[in-house]
Design an enzyme around this catalytic site. Structure first.
Site, PDB file in Angstrom:
ATOM      1  N   GLY A 249      -1.837  -2.897  -5.309  1.00  0.00           N
ATOM      2  CA  GLY A 249      -3.129  -2.204  -5.412  1.00  0.00           C
ATOM      3  C   GLY A 249      -3.105  -0.801  -4.832  1.00  0.00           C
TER       4      GLY A 249
ATOM      5  N   GLY B 206      -2.404   6.476 -15.209  1.00  0.00           N
ATOM      6  CA  GLY B 206      -3.305   6.412 -14.064  1.00  0.00           C
ATOM      7  C   GLY B 206      -3.681   7.816 -13.620  1.00  0.00           C
TER       8      GLY B 206
ATOM      9  N   ASP C 257      -4.178  -1.064 -10.265  1.00  0.00           N
ATOM     10  CA  ASP C 257      -4.897  -0.753  -9.024  1.00  0.00           C
ATOM     11  C   ASP C 257      -6.401  -0.563  -9.251  1.00  0.00           C
ATOM     12  OD1 ASP C 257      -2.299  -0.704  -8.045  1.00  0.00           O
ATOM     13  OD2 ASP C 257      -2.148   1.473  -8.186  1.00  0.00           O
TER      14      ASP C 257
HETATM   15  O1  F6P Z   1       0.286   1.835  -9.120  1.00  0.00           O
HETATM   16  C1  F6P Z   1       0.753   0.604  -9.577  1.00  0.00           C
HETATM   17  C2  F6P Z   1       1.666  -0.024  -8.564  1.00  0.00           C
HETATM   18  O2  F6P Z   1       2.056  -1.303  -9.055  1.00  0.00           O
HETATM   19  C3  F6P Z   1       1.079  -0.168  -7.166  1.00  0.00           C
HETATM   20  O3  F6P Z   1       0.162  -1.225  -7.067  1.00  0.00           O
HETATM   21  C4  F6P Z   1       2.327  -0.343  -6.358  1.00  0.00           C
HETATM   22  O4  F6P Z   1       2.109   0.091  -5.038  1.00  0.00           O
HETATM   23  C5  F6P Z   1       3.319   0.560  -7.049  1.00  0.00           C
HETATM   24  O5  F6P Z   1       2.831   0.738  -8.371  1.00  0.00           O
HETATM   25  C6  F6P Z   1       4.714   0.026  -7.117  1.00  0.00           C
HETATM   26  O6  F6P Z   1       5.526   0.988  -7.693  1.00  0.00           O
HETATM   27  P1  F6P Z   1       6.995   0.723  -8.203  1.00  0.00           P
HETATM   28  O7  F6P Z   1       6.890   0.107  -9.581  1.00  0.00           O
HETATM   29  O8  F6P Z   1       7.608   2.071  -8.248  1.00  0.00           O
HETATM   30  O9  F6P Z   1       7.660  -0.201  -7.245  1.00  0.00           O
END
Ligand code: F6P
Length: 362
Positions: free
Chosen positions: A185, A116, A142
């Protein structure tokens, strides 16, 4: 060591559906061109260990099951920025030279980074510093990376969120309840907006728009009055703020903060003010872990193949991108700079409004 061109490929940042399909496409297309493809494990973390963690990838490893699998066979990480790496003693260290040394040791001409915006920015800085070639492939549920209509993983996340609404609707109807679905997101409301439209939501809340509980309550009451039904579906994107403007975050292991809690907050408010029974579902990582739907497999395949074409053409510092039914490529720098949130005059926002969906602001 052979004199074949050696390409390193890695997945970086949060996983999503379609990553394995990208890796497969790059390996199949790259091998056909006579390149050697090296998979680096756990993003750049695989280059920080001694011995280096990597594996040679060849088509025989990619029977068609791999393309269908969620996650990433290479592993990934969304922590550990090598420019500011958190060490076990709590201090921060710049470990970029170790990564660059790893790339040199593996004699990699080019790195294909699937990531990303955050990962792209880090890899680009590394490529400049270490003087290696870089090609980016956008992936994120996202869908907030600029200059590409789609990033790998988004369509599957929307599919999963839509399916959740499909499953919530009958139970909501059976119990005359309002169901609140909190989706991921980050700071962009793309998943909420798309899934909300596809899943027949009555209310969609996205971080790009302010809202008032009165508007939501009015919508829920109107449904009862005008549509003769007593249930409702609300989709709320995780970064939507509280009424006082405060963010709802959850602290995780290692002091990492992530969005979380707005679904319950909205559920409580609506339940109180509209005098309805509300239940909340937080969809979470279910949106990331599923098998990729066909759209993501197709996008991933086209992206992986185009990345190899860029290697062949010697076109670097480029990100593959989906535009107008085709793959193109754009400067990575420009893609990172063009963060893509939901545009308030976009077709989907207008569509939602014209369908009578309440977006909270009116
Ligand atoms: O950027 C992708 C994402 O899934 C977001 O939508 C979410 O806020 C975040 O990553 C969650 O991160 P983690 O996997 O560290 O809980």
């Amino acid at each position: 060591m052979s004199n074949k061109k050696r390409i390193g490929i890695l997945t970086s940042g949060g996983d999503c559906a379609g990553l394995n399909a990208v890796i497969r496409a790059a390996v199949l297309a790259g091998t056909r061109k006579g390149y050697e493809i090296i998979g680096i494990e756990d993003g750049t973390a695989g280059l920080l260990d001694d011995p280096l963690r990597y594996r040679k990838l060849d088509p025989s490893m990619f029977d068609t099951t791999v393309m269908r699998m969620g996650g990433t066979i290479l592993g990934t990480t969304n922590k550990g920025n090598p420019f500011k790496f958190l060490m076990p003693d709590g201090t921060y260290k710049d470990r970029t030279e170790e990564i660059i040394a790893g790339i040199k040791k593996l004699e990699l001409d080019t790195i294909i980074g699937i990531g990303g915006d955050g990962s792209m920015a880090i890899l680009r800085r590394l490529a400049k510093q270490g003087d290696f070639n870089l090609i980016g492939i956008p992936k994120t549920i996202d869908n907030d990376l600029g200059l590409t209509e789609k990033s790998v993983g988004f369509d599957t996340a929307v599919y999963v969120a839509t399916e959740a609404l499909d499953r919530l609707q009958p139970t909501a109807a059976s119990h005359d309840r309002v169901m609140v679905l909190e989706v991921m997101g980050r700071d962009a409301g793309h998943i909420a907006l798309s899934a909300g439209i596809a899943g027949g939501a009555d209310v969609i809340l996205i971080p790009e728009l302010g809202y008032s509980i009165e508007n939501i309550v009015k919508k829920i009451k109107d449904i009862r009055k005008n549509e003769n039904r007593n249930f409702g579906l609300i989709v709320v994107s995780e970064a939507v703020k509280k009424l006082d403007g405060g963010e709802l975050m959850v602290e995780h292991h290692g002091g990492e903060y992530r969005y979380g809690g707005i679904g319950n907050y909205i559920g409580e408010q609506v339940s109180k003010m509209a005098d309805v029974e509300a239940r909340v579902t937080v969809l979470g990582h279910v949106q990331r872990g599923s098998a990729p739907i066909p759209d993501d497999r197709i996008l991933a395949s086209a992206f992986g193949v185009h990345a190899i074409e860029l290697v062949e053409q010697g076109k670097f510092d480029r990100m593959v991108s989906w535009s107008d039914r085709n793959v193109i490529d754009v400067p990575i720098e420009d893609a990172i700079a063009a963060y893509q949130e939901v545009e308030l005059d976009s077709t989907l926002v207008k569509t939602a409004r014209s369908l009578g969906i309440c977006l909270g602001d009116e």
